[in-house]
Design a protein around this motif. Sequence first.
Motif, mmCIF file in Angstrom:
data_model
loop_
_atom_site.group_PDB
_atom_site.id
_atom_site.type_symbol
_atom_site.label_atom_id
_atom_site.label_comp_id
_atom_site.label_asym_id
_atom_site.label_seq_id
_atom_site.Cartn_x
_atom_site.Cartn_y
_atom_site.Cartn_z
ATOM 1 N N HIS A 14 0.890 -1.081 0.043
ATOM 2 C CA HIS A 14 -0.018 -0.129 0.031
ATOM 3 C C HIS A 14 0.759 1.424 -0.086
ATOM 4 O O HIS A 14 0.376 2.067 -0.559
ATOM 5 C CB HIS A 14 -0.933 -0.040 1.390
ATOM 6 C CG HIS A 14 -1.902 1.291 1.270
ATOM 7 N ND1 HIS A 14 -2.921 1.278 0.549
ATOM 8 C CD2 HIS A 14 -1.751 2.321 2.100
ATOM 9 C CE1 HIS A 14 -3.557 2.413 0.881
ATOM 10 N NE2 HIS A 14 -2.778 3.195 1.774
ATOM 11 N N ILE A 15 1.957 1.273 0.821
ATOM 12 C CA ILE A 15 2.868 2.438 0.822
ATOM 13 C C ILE A 15 4.005 2.519 -0.016
ATOM 14 O O ILE A 15 4.690 3.296 -0.147
ATOM 15 C CB ILE A 15 3.294 2.764 2.282
ATOM 16 C CG1 ILE A 15 4.212 1.627 2.869
ATOM 17 C CG2 ILE A 15 2.156 2.974 3.247
ATOM 18 C CD1 ILE A 15 4.830 1.886 4.172
ATOM 19 N N GLY A 16 4.184 1.390 -0.963
ATOM 20 C CA GLY A 16 5.210 1.226 -1.753
ATOM 21 C C GLY A 16 6.522 0.918 -1.241
ATOM 22 O O GLY A 16 7.543 1.597 -1.848
ATOM 23 N N CYS A 17 6.609 0.015 -0.278
ATOM 24 C CA CYS A 17 8.131 -0.248 0.078
ATOM 25 C C CYS A 17 8.176 -1.746 0.252
ATOM 26 O O CYS A 17 7.064 -2.363 0.044
ATOM 27 C CB CYS A 17 8.418 0.529 1.457
ATOM 28 S SG CYS A 17 7.560 -0.410 2.747
ATOM 29 N N SER A 18 9.191 -2.189 0.980
ATOM 30 C CA SER A 18 9.261 -3.792 1.107
ATOM 31 C C SER A 18 8.655 -4.031 2.470
ATOM 32 O O SER A 18 8.878 -3.317 3.470
ATOM 33 C CB SER A 18 10.509 -4.310 0.892
ATOM 34 O OG SER A 18 11.406 -3.866 1.824
ATOM 35 N N PRO A 19 8.584 -5.343 2.780
ATOM 36 C CA PRO A 19 8.311 -5.687 4.227
ATOM 37 C C PRO A 19 9.419 -5.629 4.965
ATOM 38 O O PRO A 19 9.404 -5.348 6.177
ATOM 39 C CB PRO A 19 7.601 -7.085 3.961
ATOM 40 C CG PRO A 19 6.911 -7.268 2.519
ATOM 41 C CD PRO A 19 8.018 -6.319 1.905
ATOM 42 N N ALA A 20 10.436 -5.581 4.466
ATOM 43 C CA ALA A 20 11.859 -5.630 5.112
ATOM 44 C C ALA A 20 12.084 -4.132 5.480
ATOM 45 O O ALA A 20 12.496 -3.944 6.637
ATOM 46 C CB ALA A 20 12.943 -6.023 4.370
ATOM 47 N N THR A 21 11.537 -3.233 4.812
ATOM 48 C CA THR A 21 11.623 -1.710 5.286
ATOM 49 C C THR A 21 10.735 -1.749 6.439
ATOM 50 O O THR A 21 11.354 -1.015 7.375
ATOM 51 C CB THR A 21 11.159 -0.855 4.129
ATOM 52 O OG1 THR A 21 12.147 -1.125 3.252
ATOM 53 C CG2 THR A 21 11.352 0.590 4.611
ATOM 54 N N LEU A 22 9.582 -2.210 6.325
ATOM 55 C CA LEU A 22 8.707 -2.234 7.724
ATOM 56 C C LEU A 22 9.292 -2.646 8.946
ATOM 57 O O LEU A 22 9.259 -2.121 9.862
ATOM 58 C CB LEU A 22 7.523 -2.392 7.434
ATOM 59 C CG LEU A 22 6.475 -1.980 6.287
ATOM 60 C CD1 LEU A 22 5.141 -2.280 6.116
ATOM 61 C CD2 LEU A 22 6.513 -0.182 6.737
ATOM 62 N N ARG A 23 10.057 -3.898 8.735
ATOM 63 C CA ARG A 23 10.467 -4.517 9.837
ATOM 64 C C ARG A 23 11.894 -3.842 10.362
ATOM 65 O O ARG A 23 12.164 -3.578 11.613
ATOM 66 C CB ARG A 23 11.004 -5.999 9.465
ATOM 67 C CG ARG A 23 9.640 -6.703 9.290
ATOM 68 C CD ARG A 23 10.098 -8.335 9.238
ATOM 69 N NE ARG A 23 10.735 -8.449 8.076
ATOM 70 C CZ ARG A 23 10.213 -8.799 6.689
ATOM 71 N NH1 ARG A 23 8.976 -9.101 6.724
ATOM 72 N NH2 ARG A 23 11.052 -9.106 5.751
ATOM 73 N N ARG A 24 12.542 -3.116 9.447
ATOM 74 C CA ARG A 24 13.524 -2.152 9.802
ATOM 75 C C ARG A 24 13.164 -0.969 10.575
ATOM 76 O O ARG A 24 13.936 -0.845 11.483
ATOM 77 C CB ARG A 24 14.204 -1.598 8.646
ATOM 78 C CG ARG A 24 15.759 -1.337 8.665
ATOM 79 C CD ARG A 24 16.384 -0.721 7.386
ATOM 80 N NE ARG A 24 16.498 -1.893 6.957
ATOM 81 C CZ ARG A 24 15.993 -1.947 5.392
ATOM 82 N NH1 ARG A 24 15.250 -0.840 4.993
ATOM 83 N NH2 ARG A 24 15.994 -2.980 4.589
ATOM 84 N N LEU A 25 12.114 -0.544 10.340
ATOM 85 C CA LEU A 25 11.425 0.538 11.171
ATOM 86 C C LEU A 25 11.223 0.353 12.481
ATOM 87 O O LEU A 25 11.540 1.067 13.463
ATOM 88 C CB LEU A 25 10.196 1.102 10.551
ATOM 89 C CG LEU A 25 10.336 1.780 9.360
ATOM 90 C CD1 LEU A 25 8.822 2.200 8.678
ATOM 91 C CD2 LEU A 25 11.250 3.210 9.241
ATOM 92 N N ILE A 26 10.700 -1.026 12.835
ATOM 93 C CA ILE A 26 10.442 -1.423 14.120
ATOM 94 C C ILE A 26 11.927 -1.805 14.728
ATOM 95 O O ILE A 26 12.296 -0.989 16.014
ATOM 96 C CB ILE A 26 9.922 -2.663 14.181
ATOM 97 C CG1 ILE A 26 8.252 -2.648 13.449
ATOM 98 C CG2 ILE A 26 9.857 -3.237 15.544
ATOM 99 C CD1 ILE A 26 7.706 -3.933 13.419
ATOM 100 N N ARG A 27 12.793 -2.512 14.150
ATOM 101 C CA ARG A 27 14.234 -2.811 14.728
ATOM 102 C C ARG A 27 14.808 -1.438 15.146
ATOM 103 O O ARG A 27 15.718 -1.218 16.044
ATOM 104 C CB ARG A 27 15.231 -3.445 13.731
ATOM 105 C CG ARG A 27 16.298 -3.830 14.078
ATOM 106 C CD ARG A 27 17.297 -4.505 12.946
ATOM 107 N NE ARG A 27 17.679 -3.372 12.209
ATOM 108 C CZ ARG A 27 17.812 -3.408 10.929
ATOM 109 N NH1 ARG A 27 17.612 -4.531 10.475
ATOM 110 N NH2 ARG A 27 18.301 -2.283 10.309
ATOM 111 N N ASP A 28 14.700 -0.270 14.323
ATOM 112 C CA ASP A 28 15.394 0.829 14.437
ATOM 113 C C ASP A 28 14.733 1.841 15.562
ATOM 114 O O ASP A 28 15.258 2.895 15.943
ATOM 115 C CB ASP A 28 15.750 1.692 13.028
ATOM 116 C CG ASP A 28 16.728 0.823 12.342
ATOM 117 O OD1 ASP A 28 17.398 0.117 12.838
ATOM 118 O OD2 ASP A 28 16.805 1.298 10.978
ATOM 119 N N GLY A 29 13.674 1.460 16.000
ATOM 120 C CA GLY A 29 13.114 2.190 16.991
ATOM 121 C C GLY A 29 12.148 3.224 16.100
ATOM 122 O O GLY A 29 11.789 4.386 17.146
#
Length: 81
Positions: A14-29
């Motif tokens: 929906h937002i035009g990124c990869s699932p890994a990018t979303l997981r990275r946002l969590i990991r990076d706080g």
Amino acid sequence: MATPWLRTVQAAAHIGCSPATLRRLIRDGKVRSGLHYMQSHVGKNSPITWNLNALEKRLGELTPMPASSKPAASTTTTEND
């Protein structure tokens, strides 16, 4: 209107990124549990659902403004006669 919550793969599409990018946002706080995302239960592989409205707003805050959109720096000069 109800806030849309989607699983990681659908939210990423929906937002035009990869699932890994979303997981990275969590990991990076960079996103907060309960506001931007929720895990259905404790565990490394538990499904994550994303609040699209809050996520899109947060991504807008994290995205740097292009140089052409930033206000020009003041360049006041003084002459000493």
